[in-house]
Scaffold this motif. Structure first.
Motif, PDB file in Angstrom:
ATOM      1  N   SER A 164      -6.507   4.857 -10.629  1.00  0.00           N
ATOM      2  CA  SER A 164      -5.063   4.976 -10.390  1.00  0.00           C
ATOM      3  C   SER A 164      -4.656   6.422 -10.135  1.00  0.00           C
ATOM      4  N   ILE A 165      -5.510   7.363 -10.521  1.00  0.00           N
ATOM      5  CA  ILE A 165      -5.264   8.781 -10.237  1.00  0.00           C
ATOM      6  C   ILE A 165      -5.751   9.131  -8.840  1.00  0.00           C
ATOM      7  N   THR A 166      -7.014   8.832  -8.553  1.00  0.00           N
ATOM      8  CA  THR A 166      -7.549   9.149  -7.222  1.00  0.00           C
ATOM      9  C   THR A 166      -6.870   8.323  -6.139  1.00  0.00           C
ATOM     10  N   GLY A 167      -6.468   7.095  -6.486  1.00  0.00           N
ATOM     11  CA  GLY A 167      -5.838   6.214  -5.510  1.00  0.00           C
ATOM     12  C   GLY A 167      -4.454   6.650  -5.085  1.00  0.00           C
ATOM     13  N   LYS A 168      -3.796   7.478  -5.882  1.00  0.00           N
ATOM     14  CA  LYS A 168      -2.488   8.011  -5.483  1.00  0.00           C
ATOM     15  C   LYS A 168      -2.636   8.942  -4.283  1.00  0.00           C
TER      16      LYS A 168
ATOM     17  N   GLY B   9       2.675   5.259  -5.366  1.00  0.00           N
ATOM     18  CA  GLY B   9       1.748   4.428  -6.110  1.00  0.00           C
ATOM     19  C   GLY B   9       0.297   4.725  -5.767  1.00  0.00           C
ATOM     20  N   TRP B  10      -0.574   3.780  -6.109  1.00  0.00           N
ATOM     21  CA  TRP B  10      -2.008   3.977  -5.864  1.00  0.00           C
ATOM     22  C   TRP B  10      -2.602   2.770  -5.155  1.00  0.00           C
ATOM     23  N   VAL B  11      -3.668   3.038  -4.424  1.00  0.00           N
ATOM     24  CA  VAL B  11      -4.336   1.992  -3.657  1.00  0.00           C
ATOM     25  C   VAL B  11      -5.842   2.155  -3.788  1.00  0.00           C
ATOM     26  N   LEU B  12      -6.530   1.054  -3.698  1.00  0.00           N
ATOM     27  CA  LEU B  12      -7.996   1.030  -3.669  1.00  0.00           C
ATOM     28  C   LEU B  12      -8.408  -0.026  -2.657  1.00  0.00           C
TER      29      LEU B  12
ATOM     30  N   HIS C 231     -12.053  -1.865  -0.747  1.00  0.00           N
ATOM     31  CA  HIS C 231     -12.980  -2.883  -1.277  1.00  0.00           C
ATOM     32  C   HIS C 231     -14.158  -2.305  -2.027  1.00  0.00           C
ATOM     33  N   ASN C 232     -14.245  -0.979  -2.153  1.00  0.00           N
ATOM     34  CA  ASN C 232     -15.427  -0.391  -2.789  1.00  0.00           C
ATOM     35  C   ASN C 232     -15.093   0.925  -3.463  1.00  0.00           C
ATOM     36  N   THR C 233     -15.799   1.214  -4.558  1.00  0.00           N
ATOM     37  CA  THR C 233     -15.694   2.511  -5.194  1.00  0.00           C
ATOM     38  C   THR C 233     -17.025   2.850  -5.836  1.00  0.00           C
ATOM     39  N   ASP C 234     -17.094   4.039  -6.431  1.00  0.00           N
ATOM     40  CA  ASP C 234     -18.331   4.495  -7.050  1.00  0.00           C
ATOM     41  C   ASP C 234     -18.004   5.340  -8.269  1.00  0.00           C
ATOM     42  N   ILE C 235     -18.961   6.082  -8.763  1.00  0.00           N
ATOM     43  CA  ILE C 235     -18.723   6.873  -9.972  1.00  0.00           C
ATOM     44  C   ILE C 235     -17.728   7.999  -9.726  1.00  0.00           C
ATOM     45  N   TRP C 236     -17.549   8.385  -8.447  1.00  0.00           N
ATOM     46  CA  TRP C 236     -16.617   9.464  -8.101  1.00  0.00           C
ATOM     47  C   TRP C 236     -15.215   8.928  -7.862  1.00  0.00           C
ATOM     48  N   ARG C 237     -15.048   7.620  -8.030  1.00  0.00           N
ATOM     49  CA  ARG C 237     -13.749   6.955  -7.938  1.00  0.00           C
ATOM     50  C   ARG C 237     -13.106   7.144  -6.556  1.00  0.00           C
ATOM     51  N   ILE C 238     -13.930   7.005  -5.521  1.00  0.00           N
ATOM     52  CA  ILE C 238     -13.385   7.000  -4.171  1.00  0.00           C
ATOM     53  C   ILE C 238     -12.478   5.793  -3.995  1.00  0.00           C
ATOM     54  N   THR C 239     -11.451   5.913  -3.156  1.00  0.00           N
ATOM     55  CA  THR C 239     -10.520   4.809  -2.963  1.00  0.00           C
ATOM     56  C   THR C 239     -10.215   4.528  -1.495  1.00  0.00           C
ATOM     57  N   GLY C 240     -10.797   5.317  -0.574  1.00  0.00           N
ATOM     58  CA  GLY C 240     -10.588   5.077   0.846  1.00  0.00           C
ATOM     59  C   GLY C 240     -11.458   3.954   1.367  1.00  0.00           C
ATOM     60  N   PRO C 241     -11.135   3.418   2.562  1.00  0.00           N
ATOM     61  CA  PRO C 241     -11.920   2.308   3.120  1.00  0.00           C
ATOM     62  C   PRO C 241     -13.274   2.770   3.644  1.00  0.00           C
TER      63      PRO C 241
END
Length: 831
Positions: free
Chosen positions: A418-422, A433-436, A438-448
């Motif tokens: 919710s932090i990186t997704g902002k 707000g925040w968005v994620l 279909h995929n993420t990893d330990i670095w909390r990526i939120t882009g497509p």
């Protein structure tokens, strides 16, 4: 003068010797528990090896007599380093993409998304192996009396075999209290243990020895895409022997003529959190070892078992036992479809709980696509977090299977996302707000990532937020709810900004998006769409649950009103021309579509929007869709379908999916299919752990449900499970099944504990009575607030649709008032 020992002394000495001998023999005996995976041959492949883990440290035990292989993992060994993967070009391209979609130019829209939305620098980093420990035993190439097992009651993997009349035994476990992996080697004859130990890694690392009893392997994780690997890791092996000697030579440790040998394996990294990798891997690894050496082996083993069992022993299940349990596990899997082996289902159910305890502990990372077990640097799908089904499925059983603590890493990851997704929401879409995606990893990526066909799905935040709410449904903790409410609210804020009016109906829809990983047959290579059914279902849940949370916390009155206004403008679910629940806003569904994802059935499970009692038309349409999709598929898809058929109240069809999932994943020609590997890992193929967890969830859904405004007892019991019991299952609203027994397919006895108090509404196919209490015939809405069910819109039904009538068995519905801590006993009223 020499004095002969007395008769009593001889008898006493003989008894002591016999007791010692019996103890020695017992220490080399096989365990008697039925809750074990066992085999009469070593593992030749990784999917035959046995997994151990403590949430952070994992290992796969091959059990080879001559060269034991222990493949290692630590759950923060990931490629790359902190970064974000947003594509800022998306913001300017968004209006044109939407215009193209609403004009029906889906190919052009998808091409533009690929150019302007998909990440240019990172598609997510892979989870990576910590290498292997190889232990070579000279002269052990020929052996007899071989046996290996994974004991689910103790979380210990054991290997036993005989060489030249000497019995050897290895016990391996991963200790959570002491944060180390231990391998204990013993023999039935003193001075008989001889081996050499060495590390192996698939890329360059530094290996050295220290103090003649310690090996150290140090490395840095790999590069991926444009991101350079920067996580430092260190693996330490220290060997302690009783008798014999030990020495280091050429980066090997050699043990000669020992009585016992204990191998301590410590692993640590420089990872502190998703945005900080400044930790000292060496200091951490050495600290874990130093702390472990404050105890002896027996104390470490005792503490490990006690820690593990406080979770595992919360739940017990018995579906019956047949002679099939006498066979090794791999044989039972091969024969399951054609034999009566209900205990294998119970074993697989408990194996799922074992895996969750072993791969997801408080303070650590969530279980990824392979839990914590991975032997590669670049595994399939990078062993990341795929949040369009797989990550969520990992945690479906966590609350009902009485493992609530194990979903805390998921809750923490959602907070971090919710932090990186902002940043992603603002940079890519100009939204709050925040968005994620279909995929993420330990670095909390939120882009497509991965391409528009798979990655243009901005709904990950909406689905993950369901887990925040579900945890509250089970724990009732308002302080917890207060802590996660801002995350839910922020997710809503994104969609309030992102939703757009579609031109045909004036509905507010998510655009662009997809129905996860599927495309309609009219344009099978183009998935881009607007207002897909799953998106609408997810937003309905996110909006209604956020409103409920705000009401409970008595906050944000105006914000609640705003959400309700938007909620009224979301599309309804639609029933298409052949009576199916539409997957897309348009009636595009093909009855021949056998795709593994059944995303439009999210509203049936894990959501509660589709009910046989309150939405019978949608219930019928969902069943039509599921029948058309077929049964056999990838392993995780079959796991999902077990849950779906349980929600459709068809226990026999759910059991048919159990048989499909518990079929051998390796075909006679060596090819792999969806099913179960010899070590009981789920096969997509290849291995994905989500299917294991989906299976465990599905068995619970067959036996008890609590999502539809009541506690439904034995809602989907198959004919094969005529008698049985289950203990320890948790239900929404703080209810817990201490015991539920059934005989001849009917409920016989229920002991239900009420932790919060309040009304308990029970639905059953059997007429019931309570001991010492009165069961009242239920009327009206359930007044227990945890059983509130929001009303969905009436479906839009095609003029061509023929909705099949649903036939439901007669049920009895009761209300019983409870007090906090009270136990209710309910029995069959067969008079």
């Amino acid at each position: 003068m020499f004095k002969l020992p007395t008769y009593k002394y001889v008898i006493r000495s003989t008894l002591i010797y016999l007791l010692f001998l019996i103890a020695e023999l017992n220490s080399f005996a096989q365990s008697t528990t039925l809750l074990k995976l066992w085999y009469n041959k070593p593992a030749t492949d990784w999917i035959e090896a046995l997994p151990i883990g403590n949430g952070r440290l994992g290992a796969m035990i091959f059990g080879r007599p001559d060269i034991e292989k222990i493949q290692l993992n630590e759950n923060t060994i990931w490629a790359g380093q902190p970064h974000c993967n947003d594509n800022p070009d998306a913001k300017d391209a968004l209006p044109l993409v939407r215009k193209l979609i609403f004009e029906g130019k889906y190919r052009e829209a998808q091409d533009l998304v690929n150019q302007k939305f998909i990440s240019k620098n990172s598609h997510g980093m892979p989870y990576q192996t910590a290498g292997e420990l190889l232990i070579s035993f000279p002269g052990h190439e020929v052996y007899t009396d071989y046996y290996r097992e994974l004991n689910l009651e103790t979380a210990v993997a054991t290997t036993i075999y005989n060489v030249n009349g000497i019995t050897y035994k290895r016990e391996v476990f991963s200790s959570y209290p002491d944060q180390i992996i231990i391998c204990r080697i013993t023999a039935s004859k003193s001075n008989s243990i001889n081996f050499s130990a060495a590390f192996s890694y698939p890329s360059p690392v530094d290996i050295s020895s220290e103090d003649n009893n310690r090996l150290i392997m140090s490395g840095v994780t790999g590069d991926c895409d444009s991101i350079k690997g920067a996580v430092k890791f260190q693996v330490i092996l220290q060997v302690v022997v009783n008798g014999g000697s030990i020495y280091a030579e050429d980066n090997n440790l050699s043990v000669i003529n020992a009585d016992t040998a204990t191998l301590y394996i410590s692993i640590a990294t420089s990872f502190n959190n998703y945005n900080d990798i400044s930790g000292n891997a060496s200091e951490k690894a050495k600290s874990f070892l130093q702390n472990a050496f404050r105890k002896n082996y027996k104390e470490i083993l005792r503490d490990h078992i006690a820690d593990y069992q406080k979770y595992f022993k919360r739940v017990d299940i018995n579906l019956g036992v047949t002679d099939a349990v006498k066979n090794p596990t791999d044989i039972r899997i091969k024969e399951f479809a054609n034999t009566d082996d209900p205990q294998l289902v119970a074993l697989y159910f408990q194996f799922g709980r074992y895996l969750l305890i072993s791969s997801s502990r408080p303070g650590g990372q969530p279980a990824n696509l392979q839990g914590i077990w991975n032997y590669q640097l670049y595994p399939p799908w990078d062993s990341k977090y795929t949040v369009n089904i797989n990550t969520e499925m990992n945690y479906w059983p966590s609350e009902p299977a009485n493992l609530s603590e194990m979903n805390e890493p998921l809750i923490q990851m959602i907070r971090e996302l919710s932090i990186t997704g902002k940043h992603t929401a603002k940079v890519m879409y100009g939204a709050n707000g925040w968005v994620l995606h279909h995929n993420t990893d330990i670095w909390r990526i939120t882009g497509p990532v991965d391409g528009a066909f798979w990655g243009m799905w901005p709904m990950g935040s909406a689905w993950l937020c369901q887990h925040l709410w579900e945890k509250y449904e089970y724990n009732g903790n308002k302080e917890y709810l207060k802590s996660v409410y801002p995350v839910m609210k922020s997710a809503v804020e994104f969609y309030l900004d992102f939703l757009i009016e579609e031109p045909e109906h004036g509905w507010l829809v998510v655009c662009p998006s997809i129905s996860p990983e599927n495309a309609p047959s009219i344009h099978p290579k183009v998935s881009i769409a607007a207002g897909t059914t799953m998106d609408n279902q997810l937003l309905f849940d996110l909006f209604t649950k956020t409103i409920r949370a705000a009401e409970i916390l008595n906050v944000d009155k105006q914000f609640r009103k705003k959400i309700k206004n938007i909620l009224d403008r979301l599309p309804p679910m639609q029933i298409g021309s052949w009576g199916q629940l539409q997957e897309w806003m348009q009636d595009w569904d093909n009855p021949g579509d056998k795709h593994r994802h059944v995303s439009h059935l999210y509203g049936l499970f894990p959501s509660n929007q589709i009910s046989p009692y309150s939405t019978p038309e949608l219930f019928s349409a969902a069943k039509t869709s599921l029948i058309a999709r077929g049964d056999e598929s990838t392993g995780w898809s079959m796991g999902w379908k077990i849950n779906l058929w349980a929600r459709l109240l068809d226990g026999n069809h759910a059991f048919k999916l159990i048989k499909d999932q518990l079929s051998p994943a390796i075909l006679p020609d060596g090819k792999h299919k969806g099913g179960t590997y010899p070590n009981m890992f789920d096969s997509h193929p290849p291995f994905q752990i989500d299917g294991n967890f989906g299976f465990t969830s599905g068995v619970i859904e067959m036996l008890v449900q609590s999502h539809d405004g009541f506690v439904f007892l034995l809602p989907a019991l198959p004919d094969n499970w005529n008698d049985g019991f289950i203990k320890g299952i948790r239900l929404r609203g703080g209810f817990e099944i201490e015991l539920m027994e059934w005989k001849n397919g009917e409920l016989s006895r229920l002991i239900l504990k009420s932790n919060f108090g309040g009304n308990c509404r029970i639905r059953s196919y059997s007429k019931l009575k309570a001991e010492g209490k009165i069961l009242h015939k239920a009327t009206g809405e359930n007044k227990n607030p945890f059983y509130f069910t929001p009303q969905v819109k009436q479906p839009l039904i095609s003029n061509q649709a023929e909705i099949k009538n649903i036939s439901l068995k007669n049920t009895f519905v009761y209300d019983i008032e409870t007090k906090p801590g009270e136990k209710i006993i309910v029995v069959n009223d067969n008079n």
